[in-house]
Scaffold this active site. Structure first.
Site, mmCIF file in Angstrom:
data_model
loop_
_atom_site.group_PDB
_atom_site.id
_atom_site.type_symbol
_atom_site.label_atom_id
_atom_site.label_comp_id
_atom_site.label_asym_id
_atom_site.label_seq_id
_atom_site.Cartn_x
_atom_site.Cartn_y
_atom_site.Cartn_z
ATOM 1 N N GLU B 90 0.967 -1.285 -0.032
ATOM 2 C CA GLU B 90 -0.033 0.125 -0.127
ATOM 3 C C GLU B 90 0.976 1.228 -0.017
ATOM 4 O OE1 GLU B 90 -0.436 -2.815 1.611
ATOM 5 O OE2 GLU B 90 -2.359 -3.368 0.893
ATOM 6 N N HIS B 159 -11.446 -6.108 8.253
ATOM 7 C CA HIS B 159 -12.236 -5.581 6.786
ATOM 8 C C HIS B 159 -13.442 -4.663 7.275
ATOM 9 C CE1 HIS B 159 -9.757 -9.102 5.838
ATOM 10 N NE2 HIS B 159 -9.985 -8.988 4.336
HETATM 11 C C1 LIG Z 1 -2.017 -4.823 4.112
HETATM 12 C C2 LIG Z 1 -2.838 -5.727 3.191
HETATM 13 N N1 LIG Z 1 -3.099 -5.583 2.246
HETATM 14 C C3 LIG Z 1 -4.140 -6.069 1.486
HETATM 15 C C4 LIG Z 1 -4.659 -7.110 1.926
HETATM 16 C C5 LIG Z 1 -5.906 -8.056 1.138
HETATM 17 N N2 LIG Z 1 -5.320 -9.458 0.855
HETATM 18 C C6 LIG Z 1 -5.665 -10.254 1.534
HETATM 19 S S1 LIG Z 1 -4.831 -11.642 1.269
HETATM 20 C C7 LIG Z 1 -4.098 -11.066 -0.195
HETATM 21 C C8 LIG Z 1 -3.094 -11.525 -0.795
HETATM 22 C C9 LIG Z 1 -1.958 -12.090 0.112
HETATM 23 O O1 LIG Z 1 -1.099 -12.722 -0.886
HETATM 24 P P1 LIG Z 1 -0.083 -13.875 -0.510
HETATM 25 O O2 LIG Z 1 0.968 -13.023 0.428
HETATM 26 O O3 LIG Z 1 0.341 -14.284 -1.540
HETATM 27 O O4 LIG Z 1 -0.900 -14.974 0.655
HETATM 28 P P2 LIG Z 1 -1.929 -15.783 0.064
HETATM 29 O O5 LIG Z 1 -3.295 -15.294 0.545
HETATM 30 O O6 LIG Z 1 -1.532 -16.332 -1.420
HETATM 31 O O7 LIG Z 1 -1.766 -17.178 1.039
HETATM 32 C C10 LIG Z 1 -4.362 -9.557 -0.116
HETATM 33 C C11 LIG Z 1 -4.079 -8.638 -1.179
HETATM 34 C C12 LIG Z 1 -4.514 -7.596 3.293
HETATM 35 N N3 LIG Z 1 -5.156 -8.663 3.847
HETATM 36 N N4 LIG Z 1 -3.695 -6.883 3.920
#
Ligand SMILES: Cc1ncc(C[n+]2csc(CCOP(=O)(O)OP(=O)(O)O)c2C)c(N)n1
Ligand SMILES: [Mg+2]
Lengths: 382, 356
Positions: B90, B159
């Site tokens: 972000e 959320h």
């Molecule tokens: C700081 C933040 N930004 C955005 C989100 C929304 N979000 C939740 S999971 C995700 C993707 C995460 O990807 P990764 O780190 O590869 O983990 P995975 O979900 O694939 O296990 C996002 C963008 C969040 N939870 N926290």
């Protein structure tokens, strides 16, 4: 169209690449690879590991179905990733600490959390995050990558207090490696040389964003180099290899040899078979058959084949496992579904001592509940 | 100030709809019946079509069309140069957004949920908000940062945040929170064209709650005017975003059951506040109930109340009532109905204020 300079640059990149093949012990069919040695686990431990992976897979199916029926809220599936979760969990000693994300249901379970407690937050009950005293698991992390600096701090604190026998294991995803907290955490880990192990569950996707778009680095493990710590790539679909690599990293965290740095970044290469969460539709952004090659290396199948070939598992025992798993999950669902949260509890645990203003607000809500009844609060908001 | 209208228009999709803003003039004739999230998307599409400098960036905004589908179809329409899936960061999104704006682009950054805006807080408050003042007007940051906000959708922890007060507290930032589809499009258009940075808060609880007629083509709803959603003479309810709906339900209830005549002011733009509309309404009714989802302490309601006190204390007939989220984290979904201001709480607040 590329210029001569581009060509030269890409050649230079080619040469700079190291051998980044992930470490493997089992081949896709569960045979031990030549030159690989299996970890020192008893038949019973191996069966138990297998049972927990089987449980994780079944838990996932049941949870997705519960969500579809409206019995739980949004759920982040782990199918394809259970092998890495369970194996890293098995590598931990009870006194080690686990920092999980919203996807590491199985990792939490093998490190001591009950299945019921995993389901409770999905039913909207926060007491599922209340960790029993004898369990060293942090409540799951949802804001991406925020757990890394905290894991470093805890490991650092252990070291300052001479508690080096308590290592810290911190999970996160491939997407998390883009956040500032990833950099800050690993940088501190290197500078303070803390007893922590960082497990990047590279499932190739961060919601709809593929791994290649997350970073121009060739691998995620290679980022460790910049922090002066060790980076390892392991096949995250190979539970034995993941166990072995994590075990070695934990050993080193606790007792490094001369010149060895304590922290390790493990990139566990895996694949998110399903949707990001039950609210996500992957067909919008990836091809359906993309997962086929990964599924051929499935952790559950692979370990089952290995155990069969070693005579550690047979149809009868496998059948017993299937039944046991079903019962455990049934019981957990029943318990979670009978749980309730008292509206009054939303004011609890904000501070050690609730301030007067908060006590007043609590009384205000209780007076309104008394006056109108709880049902009046669930009348449709919209 | 705009005409009186209802935030509750045409729930049943029957095709009958009330004009909701009255302040926007469409450049093309015609209406489309859109939800709030569709109106956001339509606003982005319209501005991107009109102005090449407008680019959209954020997590999952491209191929996926946004986790709430707020950018659906934009990637196909404008390509990956202008609808950009960024790495998951972000601070990176907002920081590069600032740089893009400084270069002459018009970035519209998406933060996936307000609760994940905090890594970008430094970029927003230390830089986006004060480039103009630090550079004595030489540099400006015409950037929009969109964030879905608020509770009520059974979402996981983090959320459901409603922390508009963080951003409204920061000089140099504008903060907007629409409550209807046509406002969403018109305010977003104005935000994109605004020479200063705008935090654009989207009430995700009502993203798809109802449809209303939204003018096709481009139009602005100015970032200066509150809207009066219901005219009344006994008490003024101040609300914004998703809270305008329970406020309106409560207003209709107390009218039917107790003959209490509520005026509902939808602030729409939270910073800068439309002080004139806020005060004028209070001078008429002498009573105020302020509704917001965020915690009570230090919430924007305090600012509204203090503004009324400063300007219209002699009109005051009763203590100013705040019906807000509590000073505790938003609970998980089994209890969120007890945390968010519901119609029942707002109604009780109105009756208490009127009875004083
Ligand atoms: C700081 C933040 N930004 C955005 C989100 C929304 N979000 C939740 S999971 C995700 C993707 C995460 O990807 P990764 O780190 O590869 O983990 P995975 O979900 O694939 O296990 C996002 C963008 C969040 N939870 N926290
Ligand atoms: Mg991932």
């Amino acid at each position: 169209m590329s210029t001569q300079e581009d060509v030269d640059a890409s050649k230079a990149n080619e040469l700079a690449r190291t051998d980044d093949e992930p470490i493997r012990i089992l081949d896709a069919d569960g045979n031990v690879l030549p030159n690989a040695s299996v970890p020192d686990l008893s038949a019973e431990e191996l069966r138990s590991m297998y049972e927990d992976i089987a449980l994780a897979r079944r838990f996932d199916e049941r949870a997705i179905s519960l969500q579809r029926q409206g019995r739980i809220a949004t759920y982040a599936p782990m199918t394809g990733q259970e092998g890495a979760q369970v194996a890293t969990g098995y590598a931990l000693e009870e006194r080690d600490w686990l920092f999980p994300t919203y996807r590491e249901h199985a990792a939490k379970y093998v490190h001591g959390m009950s299945l019921e407690s995993l389901l409770k937050p999905l039913r909207g009950h926060r007491d599922g995050y209340a960790i029993p005293d004898d369990v060293n698991v942090l409540p799951e992390y949802i804001p991406i990558a925020t757990q890394l600096p905290q894991a470093v701090g805890m490991a650092w604190g252990h070291q300052l207090q001479g508690r080096v026998e308590e290592a810290v294991l911190c999970h996160f995803g491939d997407g998390a490696t883009s956040e500032g907290d990833f950099h800050e955490g690993l940088n501190f880990a290197g500078v303070f040389d803390v007893p922590a192990v960082f497990v990047c569950n590279n499932n190739q996707w961060a919601i709809s964003v593929p791994r290649e778009r997350q970073t121009a680095s060739e691998t995620l493990a290679q980022k460790a180099q910049a922090y002066g710590i060790e980076g390892v790539r392991v096949d995250g679909l190979d539970p034995l290899a993941t166990y072995e690599v994590t075990r070695a990293a934990l050993r080193k965290a606790k007792e490094p040899t001369d010149g060895e740095r304590r922290p390790t970044l493990i990139e566990a290469v895996q694949y998110r078979y399903g949707a990001h969460t039950t609210a996500d539709d992957p067909s919008v952004y990836r091809e359906d058959d993309e997962g086929d090659a990964w599924r051929e290396k499935d952790p559950l199948e692979r370990l089952r084949n290995y155990l069969y070939s070693e005579g550690i598992l047979d149809d009868e025992r496998d059948g017993e496992i299937t039944e046991r798993v079903e019962t455990k999950i049934d019981d957990a669902i029943a318990a979670a579904e009978s749980a309730e949260s008292d509206p009054d509890s939303l004011f609890e645990h904000v501070y050690d001592e609730p301030p007067a203003r908060l006590r007043e607000q609590r009384e205000e809500l209780n007076a309104l509940r008394e006056k109108y009844g709880d049902d009046a609060f669930s009348e449709v908001l919209e | 100030m705009s005409s009186a209208s209802s935030a509750e228009s045409d729930e049943d999709g029957s095709g009958q709809s009330t004009e909701s803003t009255g302040s926007g003039e469409s450049t093309e004739s015609g209406d489309e019946r859109l939800t709030l999230v569709e109106a956001v998307c339509d606003g982005l599409y319209t501005e991107m079509s009109a102005d090449d400098r407008v680019v959209v960036l954020g997590e999952d905004v491209g191929k996926n069309g946004g986790v709430f589908r707020a950018t659906e179809g934009l990637y196909e329409a404008f390509g990956d140069d202008r609808v950009v899936d960024t790495p998951l960061a972000e601070s990176g999104i907002v920081g590069t957004g600032i740089g893009l704006a400084l270069s002459g682009m018009r970035p519209v950054a998406e933060i996936q949920f307000m609760g994940f805006s905090y890594p970008a807080f430094d970029q927003l408050v230390s830089h986006a908000a004060r480039f103009r003042s630090r550079s004595h007007g030489a540099y400006t940051v015409p950037m929009v940062v969109r964030m879905p906000y608020g509770g009520g959708i059974r979402a996981p922890e983090h959320h459901s945040e409603s922390k508009e007060a963080f951003f409204a507290h920061e000089p140099g930032l504008k903060v907007v929170a629409p409550s209807t589809p046509s406002d969403a499009k018109g305010l977003l258009t104005a935000a994109i064209r605004d020479p200063d940075p705008v935090v654009f808060l989207e009430p995700k609880l009502i993203y798809r709650a109802f449809r209303e007629a939204v003018p096709t083509g481009s139009y602005e709803v100015p970032l200066s005017d509150a809207a009066i959603r219901r005219e009344g003479s006994d008490v003024t309810v101040y609300a914004w975003g998703a809270m305008t709906r329970p406020a309106l339900i409560a207003a209709d209830n107390v009218a039917d059951e107790y003959g209490v005549d509520v005026e509902l002011v939808d602030l729409r733009t939270l910073s800068p506040l439309d002080v004139e509309t806020i005060v004028d309404s209070f001078e008429k009714t002498g009573r105020a109930v302020i509704v917001h989802e965020g915690p009570k302490t230090g919430g924007l309601g305090a600012e509204v109340a203090a503004t009324i006190q400063e300007r219209a204390v002699l009109y005051q007939e009763a203590p100013i009532k705040r019906v807000t989220g509590f000073d505790a984290p938003v609970p998980l979904h089994s209890l969120e109905d007890f945390y968010l201001p519901q119609a029942v709480r707002i109604q009780d607040g109105i009756l208490e204020t009127v009875a004083f």
